[in-house]
Design a protein around this motif. Sequence first.
Motif, short mmCIF file in Angstrom:
data_model
loop_
_atom_site.label_atom_id
_atom_site.label_comp_id
_atom_site.label_asym_id
_atom_site.label_seq_id
_atom_site.Cartn_x
_atom_site.Cartn_y
_atom_site.Cartn_z
N ARG A 201 60.85 -17.10 10.20
CA ARG A 201 60.01 -16.26 11.07
C ARG A 201 59.66 -14.93 10.43
NH1 ARG A 201 63.26 -18.59 15.29
NH2 ARG A 201 64.85 -17.01 14.96
N PRO B 167 58.49 -13.84 7.50
CA PRO B 167 57.18 -13.62 6.88
C PRO B 167 56.07 -13.46 7.91
CG PRO B 167 58.34 -15.39 5.77
CD PRO B 167 59.13 -15.07 7.01
N SER C 153 53.61 -10.16 8.05
CA SER C 153 52.15 -10.19 8.03
C SER C 153 51.57 -9.37 9.18
CB SER C 153 51.69 -11.65 8.11
OG SER C 153 50.33 -11.71 8.40
N TYR C 154 52.21 -9.48 10.34
CA TYR C 154 51.78 -8.71 11.51
C TYR C 154 51.95 -7.22 11.26
CZ TYR C 154 52.04 -6.80 16.27
OH TYR C 154 51.89 -6.05 17.41
N ALA D 142 49.30 -5.83 9.06
CA ALA D 142 48.05 -5.64 9.79
C ALA D 142 48.12 -4.37 10.63
CB ALA D 142 47.76 -6.85 10.67
N VAL E 246 53.28 -10.86 20.93
CA VAL E 246 52.34 -11.41 19.95
C VAL E 246 52.76 -12.82 19.52
CG1 VAL E 246 51.49 -11.18 17.58
CG2 VAL E 246 51.54 -9.19 19.09
N PHE E 247 54.04 -12.99 19.30
CA PHE E 247 54.53 -14.28 18.80
C PHE E 247 55.02 -15.20 19.90
CE2 PHE E 247 54.62 -11.55 15.09
CZ PHE E 247 54.10 -12.38 14.11
N PRO F 43 48.10 -16.36 7.42
CA PRO F 43 49.37 -15.75 7.85
C PRO F 43 49.20 -14.85 9.07
CG PRO F 43 48.60 -14.78 5.78
CD PRO F 43 47.62 -15.83 6.14
N GLN F 44 47.96 -14.67 9.48
CA GLN F 44 47.65 -13.83 10.62
C GLN F 44 48.07 -14.50 11.93
OE1 GLN F 44 46.28 -11.09 9.51
NE2 GLN F 44 46.32 -10.06 11.48
N LYS G 62 45.98 -14.50 18.92
CA LYS G 62 46.17 -14.53 20.37
C LYS G 62 45.20 -15.53 20.98
CE LYS G 62 47.89 -10.04 21.95
NZ LYS G 62 47.38 -8.86 21.28
N TYR H 192 54.41 -19.06 3.33
CA TYR H 192 55.32 -17.96 3.05
C TYR H 192 56.71 -18.24 3.61
CZ TYR H 192 51.13 -15.44 1.77
OH TYR H 192 49.95 -15.04 1.18
#
Lengths: 216, 216
Positions: free
Chosen positions: A22, A24, A28-29, A32, A49-50, B187-188, B191, B204
């Motif tokens: 989880r 990685p 990545s988030y 951003a 978000v996840f 990897p983004q 939503k 990754y």
Amino acid sequence: MKVRNNISNSGQVQVPTPTLRRLPGYLSYFKALKIGGVEQVSSGQIASVFKMDSTLVTKDLSYTGVKGRTKVGYNVEQLIETIVRFLDFNTRENAFLFGVGNLGRALINYQGLQHYGLNIVAGFDTDPGVINTQIRGVKIHALDDFRDLSIKTPARIGIITTPDGSAQEVADLAVAWGIKAIWNFTPQSIKVPENIIVENTSIYSDLAVILNKLNH
Amino acid sequence: MKVRNNISNSGQVQVPTPTLRRLPGYLSYFKALKIGGVEQVSSGQIASVFKMDSTLVTKDLSYTGVKGRTKVGYNVEQLIETIVRFLDFNTRENAFLFGVGNLGRALINYQGLQHYGLNIVAGFDTDPGVINTQIRGVKIHALDDFRDLSIKTPARIGIITTPDGSAQEVADLAVAWGIKAIWNFTPQSIKVPENIIVENTSIYSDLAVILNKLNH
DNA sequence: AATAAGATGTGAAATATATAACAACATAAT
DNA sequence: ATTATGTTGTTATATATTTCACATCTTATT
Ligand SMILES: NC(=O)c1ccc[n+]([C@@H]2O[C@H](COP(=O)([O-])OP(=O)(O)OC[C@H]3O[C@@H](n4cnc5c(N)ncnc54)[C@H](O)[C@@H]3O)[C@@H](O)[C@H]2O)c1
Ligand SMILES: NC(=O)c1ccc[n+]([C@@H]2O[C@H](COP(=O)([O-])OP(=O)(O)OC[C@H]3O[C@@H](n4cnc5c(N)ncnc54)[C@H](O)[C@@H]3O)[C@@H](O)[C@H]2O)c1
């Protein structure tokens, strides 16, 4: 009796594999967020978000040693640095890639990997039309060239993107050359000595999960 | 208080996800056995190939409903048929692919997917140099062409292989068009509404596991 | 300053997954 | 026929992972 194999779980794993997988995604988030100028983030935000429980987020992050501040959250910059270091994404690990076809070419072209600790230093193929070409500065070699290369730029990781049928023979070769870890993108399961690490990347597993969710 | 999200595990999962993810690996092995003319295989054999406990193999297989025979093992042909049916790999599920770059092109070229239940019926891109070309009979369209296409060949799955930054906007578009499941290769994290299925394929994660095993 | 509220972090409980134990059974050898 | 052996399949136990409960801390508000 007792024919069943009992694979001993040698290396005592300190961090759960699900956590490792989880991290990685979080990273990545966070990258951003950083680009968006966000400096702080809370476990609750991350969790939403996840689509997961926020305590699991804090547990995952706690393995990396990063510290959050009550009422404030985690510092994005700090999160990125800590996770990158924790996952060894800051070290340049050399890799050879075997089978420069559709997928192999995509991987070599993919600059993302370089920011995640992996450095593909050479490609190998059997196709004369591909040998001695270059992709983004990465030279493609015949399989025989390995000796020179493994001296000039030794690599511990071997990426296999050959056709399914060649996976085993290429794996044998790679192991003979001193490769320590094989990243296998073919659906073929391969046999290697005990001490060699194998990681299979199977998009069929993901597909199976999707179809299952769609139909049930 | 009690701010923490509690994502209810709605759909009562009958088969464990780890099992679901292992089944395609078995399947690939069984197909190889069939090609080699092998008709029977025991859980012990399978276990040794995949370096796991044989009881776990029998447990996994029992979910599919396939029956083995004592002292004999499982019938390879029957295993293949049962698992293919169980995973819905026999149905042709239509998919749209967004972002026909390195990876997208590789996926369209990849004929393996067709044997695993997935049928990419069209590609979409923003690059004029790519639009209106064909890859293996799959036509690449501008994003505007969706209306015609979703009538001619409706698809439930959307594959995202655009650059990271475009993932969310493409996902929004896909959902608006009636896509039910998104297979996200970027990897983004994206939503989507509650009822939309998202599966992230992140190499990754695999890389993190490899580096961890190599270095610890 | 005192208090309220929101968030982390940790240890305990619950759940999910994997392993072990064993009964039932089919085949091969005696 | 009978016995020995290997293999499935099921139930029980152990381990791993996730979720819950709550103490603790930081900031904002009155
Ligand atoms: N294309 C995809 O999107 C995709 C996705 C997931 C998995 N895969 C898997 O990746 C593998 C490769 O797929 P692909 O589509 O790139 O195939 P491909 O045919 O396009 O490429 C294979 C390449 O390997 C080379 N090759 C053949 N034998 C070799 C050998 N012994 N040593 C070195 N190179 C050799 C070929 O010359 C060719 O260039 C397959 O196993 C496939 O199942 C592909
Ligand atoms: N290349 C790989 O091997 C690889 C592996 C894993 C993950 N990924 C991920 O896959 C994604 C794509 O990687 P790539 O190497 O194929 O990139 P790429 O740049 O080669 O391809 C991206 C394609 O998407 C198109 N595009 C851009 N914006 C779009 C939009 N809004 N709608 C539709 N199409 C659009 C571009 O024109 C281009 O053709 C990235 O997120 C990358 O992180 C790539």
